[in-house]
Scaffold this active site. Structure first.
Site, PDB file in Angstrom:
ATOM      1  NE  ARG A 195      -2.154  -1.018   3.652  1.00 10.76           N
ATOM      2  CZ  ARG A 195      -1.769  -2.315   4.022  1.00 10.76           C
ATOM      3  NH1 ARG A 195      -2.170  -3.567   3.132  1.00 10.76           N
ATOM      4  NH2 ARG A 195      -1.082  -2.425   4.995  1.00 10.76           N
TER       5      ARG A 195
ATOM      6  CG  ASP B 224      -1.324  -6.663   4.665  1.00 10.57           C
ATOM      7  OD1 ASP B 224      -0.936  -5.949   3.920  1.00 10.57           O
ATOM      8  OD2 ASP B 224      -0.926  -6.418   5.784  1.00 10.57           O
ATOM      9  CB  THR B 225      -3.594 -13.128   4.293  1.00 11.40           C
ATOM     10  OG1 THR B 225      -2.145 -13.432   4.860  1.00 11.40           O
ATOM     11  CG2 THR B 225      -3.358 -12.634   2.872  1.00 11.40           C
TER      12      THR B 225
ATOM     13  CB  CYS C 212      -2.972 -20.077   0.622  1.00 11.45           C
ATOM     14  SG  CYS C 212      -2.205 -19.256   1.808  1.00 11.45           S
TER      15      CYS C 212
ATOM     16  N   GLY D  51       0.603 -20.857   2.655  1.00 11.92           N
ATOM     17  CA  GLY D  51       0.688 -20.837   4.062  1.00 11.92           C
ATOM     18  C   GLY D  51      -0.704 -21.257   4.977  1.00 11.92           C
TER      19      GLY D  51
END
Lengths: 393, 64
Positions: free
Chosen positions: A163, A234-235, A341, A343
Site C-alpha cells: 500500500r 495482511d491476510t 495457499c 501458508g
C-alpha cells in the site's frame, strides 16, 4: 454477459457490503467487465461460483506479471507456471505442511498472550493495530528465525510495498521500488547469514541443498522471501479482524466456542468462508478461453472472485449466514488447485490459537460504538480500526 | 468400502487429515494419504463428511 464496465464508485460498496455487491453482480451475469487505468483491455471479473472454481483450476491463466511490488523479478511460487512451479512447490510444501508448522504453535500462543497482557487491564484495545497486525508479524519472526528487533522493519516493508503512499501512481511506484530494494538487501543479508547453519527455520532449510535436486539460487530465495512475507501478514491480519467483528457481535456464539473448544476448528472454517479476506486473485489469460460461456481473449486480465464463489447460494445455502455447523463447507478461501495457499496450514494454526488464547483471557467484549471502515486494496478486505471494549478484570 | 485419495486432484488443503486423523495421514508434501483397509461403522460417515468437504473433490469412497 454484461459489457458495460463497472462504475468505480461501486468499489466502496464492494468493500463495505461484498455479499450484497456480489449478489447484484451475479444477478447481472457470471462474468463482469472492469476498466482499470493503465490496462488496454478490460478485466474480466468472474463472479459465478462454478466458473470461479473452474478458473482456479484452469491452465489458461497465469499470475506471471500480474503485480510487480516494485520489482522486476517474480514472487515465487505464485508468479511461476508449471513445470518450474511444480519444482518450487515440491521444495516449499514439505517446509510449510501442518506437522512442521505446528511447532510454531507454542510461539504463537505465547505471543498472543503477551499482546493481550499489553491491553487487558485497559478494558479496551484497537484490535487491528494491537493484535491483528503484530500476531502474524511475530509468527514470521519464528518462521524465518528473526530477532525481535526486525519486526518493525518487516511490517514497514510490507506496508510500503503493498500500500505505497503517494499522490500519484508514479509517486507510489517510486516508494514501492525504494522499499523493495531495501528489502532485497535485507533478505540477501539474511540468506547469507542463514546459509550453512543448523537452524530449523524455513530460510535455513531452503538454503540446504534439497536431496537430489538443484539448490535454489540467491535470487530464487529472495523471491520466495517476498512471497512468504507478502502472503502471510495482511491476510492473517484481515482474517482476525473479520472473525472478531463477528464474535464481538454474537456473544452466544462466543460462549459456544468457550464451552466446546472442538467447535473452534469448524468455526474458523466457516468464518473464513463468510469473510473470504483474500477476495480475489489476479490472473492473465495466456490463450483465448471462456468462463461460463463468456469469451476471454488471450492477454485478457482476469479477476477470479473467490469471495463471490464463497457467497454463491448455488454452492452455499443461505451464504450470508454464519453457521459453525455448516455441512458441507467446501470453500475456496485459500484458493484451490496448484496455487493453493502455501501458508494455509500456518494460517489455520494462527487463527485457531488466537481464538483459543484470546477467549481464555477475554471471553466477553464488544465493538465500541463506531461505524466500521472496510477497505479492499490489493484484494485483501480489511476492517481497520476495530476498537473493542470489555470490563476491566 | 475403501477410502481413496486422488493425488492428482489433492492440493494439500489438509482438512481431511486435520478433521479425521484416524482415516487420513499427511504425506511429505502435506497431501492426504488414505488409510488402507476396509471402512466400517462410524468410519463410513466420517469418510463421507471428509469427502463432501474436500475443496478439490479428491476423496472417493469405493466399494471394496
Amino acid at each position: 454477459m454484461s459489457v458495460d464496465p463497472l462504475p468505480l464508485t461501486s468499489v466502496e460498496e464492494r468493500a463495505r457490503d461484498p455479499h450484497a455487491y456480489f449478489a447484484a453482480r451475479r444477478a447481472e451475469g457470471p462474468v463482469q467487465w472492469l476498466s482499470e487505468p493503465g490496462n488496454a483491455m478490460p478485466t474480466a471479473v468472474i463472479v459465478d461460483g462454478d466458473a470461479v472454481y473452474e478458473a482456479l483450476h484452469s491452465d489458461a491463466y497465469t499470475a506471471r506479471g500480474s503485480v510487480s511490488y516494485g520489482r522486476t523479478r517474480p514472487i515465487i511460487p505464485t508468479h511461476v507456471d508449471p513445470p518450474e512451479h511444480t519444482r518450487y512447490r515440491r521444495l516449499l510444501d514439505p517446509l510449510m505442511k501442518h506437522s512442521v508448522m505446528i511447532h510454531l504453535q507454542p510461539h504463537i500462543a505465547a505471543r498472543a498472550n503477551r499482546l493481550i497482557d499489553g491491553f487487558i487491564d485497559r478494558g479496551g484495545c484497537d484490535f487491528h493495530d494491537e493484535f491483528a497486525v503484530p500476531l502474524p508479524g511475530a509468527t514470521f519472526l519464528g518462521l524465518f528465525g528473526l530477532p525481535e528487533e526486525d519486526l518493525d522493519f518487516l511490517l514497514d516493508f510490507k506496508d510500503h510495498v503493498m500500500r505505497p503512499p503517494g499522490e500519484t501512481v508514479e509517486a507510489q511506484r517510486q516508494v514501492q521500488e525504494e522499499w523493495a530494494g531495501r528489502t532485497e538487501d535485507y533478505f540477501r543479508s539474511l540468506i547469507a547469514r542463514k546459509r550453512g547453519g543448523d537452524g530449523d527455520d524455513v530460510i535455513t532449510s531452503l538454503t540446504r541443498a534439497p536431496g537430489g535436486g538443484q539448490p535454489l539460487t540467491d535470487d530464487e530465495l529472495v523471491d520466495i522471501c517476498f512471497q512468504l512475507t507478502l502472503g502471510g501478514l495482511d491476510t492473517v491480519t484481515a482474517t482476525l479482524g473479520h472473525m472478531w467483528t463477528y464474535l464481538a457481535a454474537h456473544p452466544e456464539r462466543r460462549a459456544a466456542l468457550i464451552a466446546d473448544p472442538e467447535l473452534i476448528r469448524p468455526a474458523v472454517e466457516e468464518l473464513l468462508r463468510w469473510s473470504t479476506p483474500v477476495t480475489a486473485v489476479k490472473r492473465r489469460a495466456t490463450r483465448a478461453t471462456e468462463a461460463a460461456g463468456c469469451p476471454i481473449a488471450a492477454e485478457q486480465p482476469v479477476l477470479i472472485s473467490i469471495f463471490s464463489a464463497n457467497a454463491d447460494p448455488a454452492r452455499f445455502p443461505d451464504p450470508e449466514s454464519v453457521d459453525f455447523a455448516r455441512q458441507p463447507n467446501r470453500h475456496n478461501a485459500f484458493g484451490g488447485g496448484i496455487h493453493r495457499c502455501l501458508g494455509s496450514h500456518l494460517a489455520r494454526i494462527e487463527l485457531i490459537t488466537a481464538v483459543r488464547e484470546w477467549h481464555a483471557r477475554i471471553p466477553d467484549y464488544r465493538i465500541a460504538d463506531v461505524e466500521l471502515t472496510y477497505t479492499d486494496a490489493s484484494a485483501i478486505r480489511t476492517v481497520n480500526p476495530l476498537p473493542l471494549t470489555w470490563t476491566r478484570p | 468400502m475403501r477410502l481413496h485419495v486422488d493425488d492428482a486432484r489433492c492440493a494439500g488443503h489438509g482438512l481431511c487429515y486435520a478433521g479425521f486423523p484416524d482415516l487420513f495421514g499427511e504425506d511429505d508434501y502435506g497431501h492426504a494419504v488414505a488409510r488402507a483397509g476396509e471402512l466400517a461403522g462410524a468410519d463410513v460417515k466420517d469418510a463421507q463428511t471428509a469427502s463432501d468437504n474436500c475443496p478439490e473433490a479428491a476423496i472417493e469412497i469405493e466399494p471394496a
